[in-house]
Motif scaffolding. Structure first.
Motif, short mmCIF file in Angstrom:
data_model
loop_
_atom_site.label_atom_id
_atom_site.label_comp_id
_atom_site.label_asym_id
_atom_site.label_seq_id
_atom_site.Cartn_x
_atom_site.Cartn_y
_atom_site.Cartn_z
N VAL A 112 0.85 -1.19 0.00
CA VAL A 112 0.00 0.00 0.00
C VAL A 112 0.88 1.24 0.00
O VAL A 112 1.82 1.34 0.77
CB VAL A 112 -0.90 0.02 1.26
N VAL A 113 0.54 2.18 -0.87
CA VAL A 113 1.26 3.45 -0.92
C VAL A 113 0.23 4.55 -0.73
O VAL A 113 -0.89 4.43 -1.19
CB VAL A 113 1.94 3.60 -2.31
N LEU A 114 0.61 5.62 -0.05
CA LEU A 114 -0.35 6.71 0.13
C LEU A 114 -0.14 7.75 -0.95
O LEU A 114 0.98 8.02 -1.38
CB LEU A 114 -0.17 7.32 1.51
N LYS A 115 -1.24 8.35 -1.39
CA LYS A 115 -1.15 9.28 -2.51
C LYS A 115 -0.25 10.46 -2.17
O LYS A 115 0.52 10.93 -3.00
CB LYS A 115 -2.55 9.76 -2.90
N HIS A 116 -0.29 10.94 -0.92
CA HIS A 116 0.50 12.13 -0.65
C HIS A 116 1.98 11.83 -0.53
O HIS A 116 2.79 12.75 -0.54
CB HIS A 116 -0.01 12.88 0.59
N GLN A 117 2.35 10.54 -0.49
CA GLN A 117 3.79 10.24 -0.51
C GLN A 117 4.39 10.62 -1.87
O GLN A 117 5.57 10.95 -1.97
CB GLN A 117 4.04 8.76 -0.24
N LEU A 118 3.55 10.61 -2.90
CA LEU A 118 4.05 11.00 -4.22
C LEU A 118 4.38 12.48 -4.26
O LEU A 118 5.24 12.92 -5.02
CB LEU A 118 2.99 10.69 -5.29
N TYR A 119 3.66 13.29 -3.44
CA TYR A 119 3.93 14.72 -3.46
C TYR A 119 5.34 15.02 -2.98
O TYR A 119 5.92 16.04 -3.33
CB TYR A 119 2.93 15.48 -2.58
N SER A 120 5.90 14.12 -2.14
CA SER A 120 7.24 14.40 -1.64
C SER A 120 8.29 14.09 -2.70
O SER A 120 9.42 14.53 -2.60
CB SER A 120 7.51 13.58 -0.38
N LEU A 121 7.90 13.31 -3.73
CA LEU A 121 8.88 12.97 -4.76
C LEU A 121 8.78 13.89 -5.96
O LEU A 121 9.73 14.06 -6.71
CB LEU A 121 8.66 11.52 -5.22
N HIS A 122 7.60 14.46 -6.19
CA HIS A 122 7.41 15.30 -7.37
C HIS A 122 6.96 16.67 -6.93
O HIS A 122 6.20 16.82 -5.98
CB HIS A 122 6.34 14.71 -8.28
#
Lengths: 258, 400
Positions: free
Chosen positions: A60-70
Motif C-alpha cells: 500500500v502506498v499513500l497518494k500524498h507520498q508521491l507529493y514528496s517525490l514530485h
C-alpha cells in the motif's frame, strides 16, 4: 550587491530555454509523466514491509507520498487519475483522514485478495466482484442501487463481500471499497507516524536533517521503514521541508496535532 | 527585456505582451523596501484594506479597535523615501465610530466620495468621505462578518452583507431597503463576493462548508453549490457530500476576469473553481494554513501572466501560481498574524495588514544597473542582450 537569486518569469528565460531545447525531447511528455509516477510508485512499494503482515496485504502506498517525490501536485493528481482510469491502480479511502488516499496496484490487489479467499465459500462472489471492479471502476464507495442494479449482486452476496473485507460499511446502504486485513496496517501506520513526528519535535530546535532522521534507530512503535514514514510526513505537509547546504531539513510545524 | 521593446516598437508583438511580461517580473520581485512605509495609526490589529479603483491613490483600512483610516499612497515629495500619510481617520474620539472591530471596508466602486464599513457592533455604515459622518446606518441582528458592493454594477447599488444569520441580506443604497434576502445557507456567512464580470452574480461562503453562487435577479434559491468532488459522491462520507471544503469556508476571491473563483477553508486547502459551471479545477495548492475563525481576505494579481494568488498564511503572505498551484515564495515581514492583503494593479505593489498593527508595502525591486567598469561598458556600448537577429544591421551606429 544583492547576491540573492531572484525569481525569474519564464518569459525572460529565453536564452536558457534555447540551449535546453536542443537536447531535450519535447514530444511524448505526457507518457513520460505517467511513467514517472509509475516508477515512483514502484519505488515506494519497495519501501513497504511485506513481512510485517505475513504477506497477506498487497503493498500500500499513500497518494500524498508521491507529493514528496514530485514538485507539481496538480500533475501528480492528474497522472494518478489517468492510471486509475486505465485500471492499473486502485484508490481507497482509509478512514482516518479525509484527505489520505491509499493506492494499490490492481494486479497486486487481485492476487492478494484471491490468495486470502482461497478455500473460503465467499471466493466465487469475490472473484465476480473483482472482475467487475478492476477493468473500469474508479469509485471509492458504492451505494445499494449501484450494487444491485449495475453489478447485479444480491443482498446475501453483498453480505459475503463485507465479510470477506472487500467492502466496509460507510453508512446505511453504502459501502467503501477497502483492502482486506488493512486494520493492522492503519494501526501501525498511525502509531508510526506519531512516533516519527515525535522524533522530529523532540530534536533540538524542533528540526532535524532528513539524512539524520533516516539513520536514527526506530523505536518499537515504528514498524515500517523510516523512509516510508518520511515520505508520508513530507507529502502530507506535517513537517516543513527546507533546503539547506547540508541537505533537506525537516522542521516541526506548530499547530499539528496528529 | 529589450527584445520585447524592439518587438513592440516594430509591431511584431502585441503591446499587451510587454506589459504582462514586465508586470510578472515585477510581481516576482516583490520585497520589503526601506524607502516605503505606511503611517502607523491603528492601535490594534488591522482587519481589512481596500484600495480605490479609480486612481489607485487612496487606501482605506479598518482595525480591530473600530478605527478607520484613509491613506494617500501617492508619492508627491520628490524623494524616494516616502511614508504613506494618513489623511484622515475616524478615530475613537469621533461620535460615529464603530463600537467594536471593523471587519470590512470598501470604497464606493465609482468614486471616492463614499465608503462603506461593517463591524462586529452589528451595524454597517455608509460614510461620506468629506465630512466623515455616516450618511446611512444599517442595523443587523448578529455580527457582520463581511460585505461587498459589486465593482461593475451600473443598474443596481446593492450591498451584499454576510452576518451571523444564515440568510444573506442585500441592502439597497439607493432606497435604503433591505428586504431582499438570499436563503439557502445553514451557517454563518463568512464571505461574500460579487463577480467582476456580471453584476448579478454573487458568491457566498459559509461555516456550513458550502459556497453558493446566486443570481440576484432570480426569485428562487442559489444557482448552484460548489462541490469539491465535482459530483463524485463516492469519494466522501455521506455528510460531506456537496461541500466546497471539509471545514468552514472563510475566504472568497474572484480572478480579475471573473472566470474563476478561489475559496479557502479551515481544512487548510485552497480551491480554484470555474465560476461559470461550478466545477472544481482540481489545482492542488497543497496545505494553505488557515486558522482564521472569521473571514480571510486574500487577493489575486491583475495583468500578469501567469496570475498569482497572495494568501495570508500565519505571519507571512504566501504567493502561489494561480493555475499551476506551485508555491512561488513566502513574503515574510510581519511580526504577527497577517489578516488581509491588497494588490495595487497599477504599480504591482502589495499591501498587507495584520495583528501587529503594521501595514507593510511590498514593492517590486528595481533593476540594478550593471556593476561593471566604465571601459567595458563603453566597449560593449550598444550590444544588448538577446537582440533579435532580424534587427541586427551593419550600418547603424551605436553611439547615439
Amino acid at each position: 550587491m544583492n547576491r540573492k537569486r531572484a525569481l525569474i518569469a519564464d518569459t525572460f528565460c529565453l536564452t536558457k530555454r534555447r540551449r535546453c531545447a536542443a537536447d531535450s525531447v519535447t514530444g511524448d511528455s505526457q507518457a513520460d509523466g505517467a511513467a514517472d509516477i509509475r516508477s515512483s510508485l514502484k519505488y515506494l512499494v519497495t519501501l513497504f514491509s511485506r513481512k510485517l503482515f505475513n504477506d497477506s496485504l498487497p503493498p500500500v502506498v499513500l497518494k500524498h507520498q508521491l507529493y514528496s517525490l514530485h514538485n507539481d501536485k496538480t500533475a501528480v493528481d492528474k497522472q494518478v487519475n489517468e492510471l486509475r482510469e486505465n485500471g492499473e491502480l486502485l484508490m481507497f479511502q482509509l478512514g482516518f483522514d479525509s484527505e489520505a488516499f491509499a493506492l494499490v496496484f490492481a494486479e497486486d490487489y487481485r492476487a492478494k485478495v484471491l490468495q486470502g479467499e482461497a478455500g473460503r465459500g465467499t471466493l466465487g462472489t469475490v472473484e465476480k466482484f473483482l472482475a467487475k471492479l478492476i477493468p473500469s471502476c474508479s469509485d471509492l464507495s458504492f451505494n445499494k442501487e449501484k450494487m444491485l442494479k449495475e453489478f447485479l449482486f444480491t443482498d446475501s452476496e453483498i453480505t459475503q463481500l463485507v465479510k470477506s473485507g472487500v467492502l466496509t460499511v460507510r453508512d446505511a446502504g453504502s459501502w467503501w471499497l477497502s483492502i482486506p486485513n488493512s486494520g493492522k496496517f492503519i494501526k501501525y501506520f498511525i502509531k508510526g507516524r506519531k512516533a516519527v513526528l515525535g522524533m522530529v519535535k523532540k530534536s533540538k530546535y524542533g528540526e532535524i536533517l532528513k539524512t539524520e532522521l533516516e539513520g536514527r534507530r526506530t523505536t518499537s512503535q515504528v514498524k515500517f521503514q523510516m523512509k516510508y514514514h518520511i515520505h508520508d510526513i513530507i507529502g502530507a505537509e506535517l513537517v516543513e521541508c527546507i533546503q539547506t547546504t547540508s541537505g533537506t531539513l525537516l522542521r516541526h510545524v506548530d499547530g499539528n496535532v496528529n | 527585456m529589450l527584445s520585447f521593446l524592439y518587438a513592440r516598437q516594430s509591431g511584431l508583438d502585441d503591446p499587451v505582451r510587454l506589459r504582462r511580461a514586465e508586470s510578472t517580473r515585477r510581481v516576482l520581485s516583490l520585497k520589503l523596501n526601506h524607502n516605503r512605509d505606511v503611517d502607523r495609526i491603528h492601535g490594534n490589529g488591522i482587519n481589512t484594506l481596500d484600495i480605490e479603483v479609480i486612481d489607485g491613490r487612496y487606501m482605506l483600512s479598518g482595525g480591530s479597535d473600530g478605527v478607520i483610516v484613509i491613506y494617500d499612497l501617492e508619492n508627491n515629495s520628490k524623494k524616494p523615501q516616502y511614508t504613506c500619510k494618513a489623511i484622515c481617520t475616524v478615530g475613537r474620539s469621533s461620535r460615529h465610530v464603530h463600537k467594536f472591530s471593523v471587519e470590512t471596508v470598501q470604497w464606493y466602486p465609482h468614486d471616492t466620495g463614499m465608503f462603506v464599513s461593517s463591524s462586529f457592533d452589528k451595524t454597517m455604515k455608509v460614510w461620506d468621505t468629506e465630512t466623515l459622518k455616516p450618511a446611512e446606518e444599517f442595523q443587523f441582528d448578529g455580527n457582520v462578518y463581511c460585505h461587498h458592493m459589486s465593482p461593475v454594477a451600473r443598474r443596481h447599488s446593492l450591498v451584499a452583507v454576510g452576518t451571523k444569520d444564515p440568510k444573506v441580506q442585500l441592502c439597497d443604497l439607493k432606497s435604503g431597503s433591505r428586504i431582499h434576502i438570499l436563503q439557502g445557507h445553514r451557517g454563518e456567512i463568512l464571505s461574500v463576493r460579487w463577480s467582476p464580470r456580471y453584476d448579478h452574480i454573487l458568491a457566498t461562503a459559509s461555516t456550513d462548508s458550502r459556497v453558493r453562487i446566486w443570481d440576484v435577479r432570480r426569485a428562487s434559491g442559489s444557482l448552484f453549490t460548489l462541490d469539491q468532488h465535482n459530483g463524485d459522491k463516492s469519494k466522501v462520507s455521506s455528510e460531506a457530500v456537496n461541500t466546497a471544503h471539509n471545514g468552514r469556508v472563510n475566504g472568497l476571491c474572484f480572478t480579475a476576469d471573473g472566470l474563476h473563483l478561489l475559496s479557502t477553508g479551515t481544512d487548510d486547502r485552497m480551491r480554484l473553481w470555474n465560476s461559470g459551471t461550478g466545477e472544481n479545477t482540481l489545482v492542488n495548492y497543497g496545505k494553505v494554513v488557515n486558522e482564521s475563525r472569521k473571514g480571510l481576505k486574500f487577493t489575486v494579481s491583475r495583468g500578469c501572466s501567469p496570475e498569482f494568488v497572495f494568501v495570508p498564511c500565519g505571519s507571512s503572505v504566501a504567493v502561489y501560481g494561480l493555475h499551476s498551484g506551485e508555491l512561488i515564495t513566502m513574503l515574510r515581514g510581519h511580526y504577527n498574524n497577517v489578516d488581509c492583503c491588497e494588490f495595487h494593479p497599477d504599480y504591482q505593489e502589495l499591501y498587507s495588514g495584520g495583528k501587529d498593527c503594521n501595514i507593510l508595502a511590498w514593492v517590486p525591486v528595481l533593476r540594478q544597473p550593471g556593476i561593471e567598469d566604465d571601459e567595458t561598458n563603453s566597449k560593449r556600448g550598444g550590444t544588448q542582450a538577446a537582440i533579435n537577429p532580424a534587427f541586427e544591421d551593419a550600418w547603424s551606429s551605436d553611439e547615439d
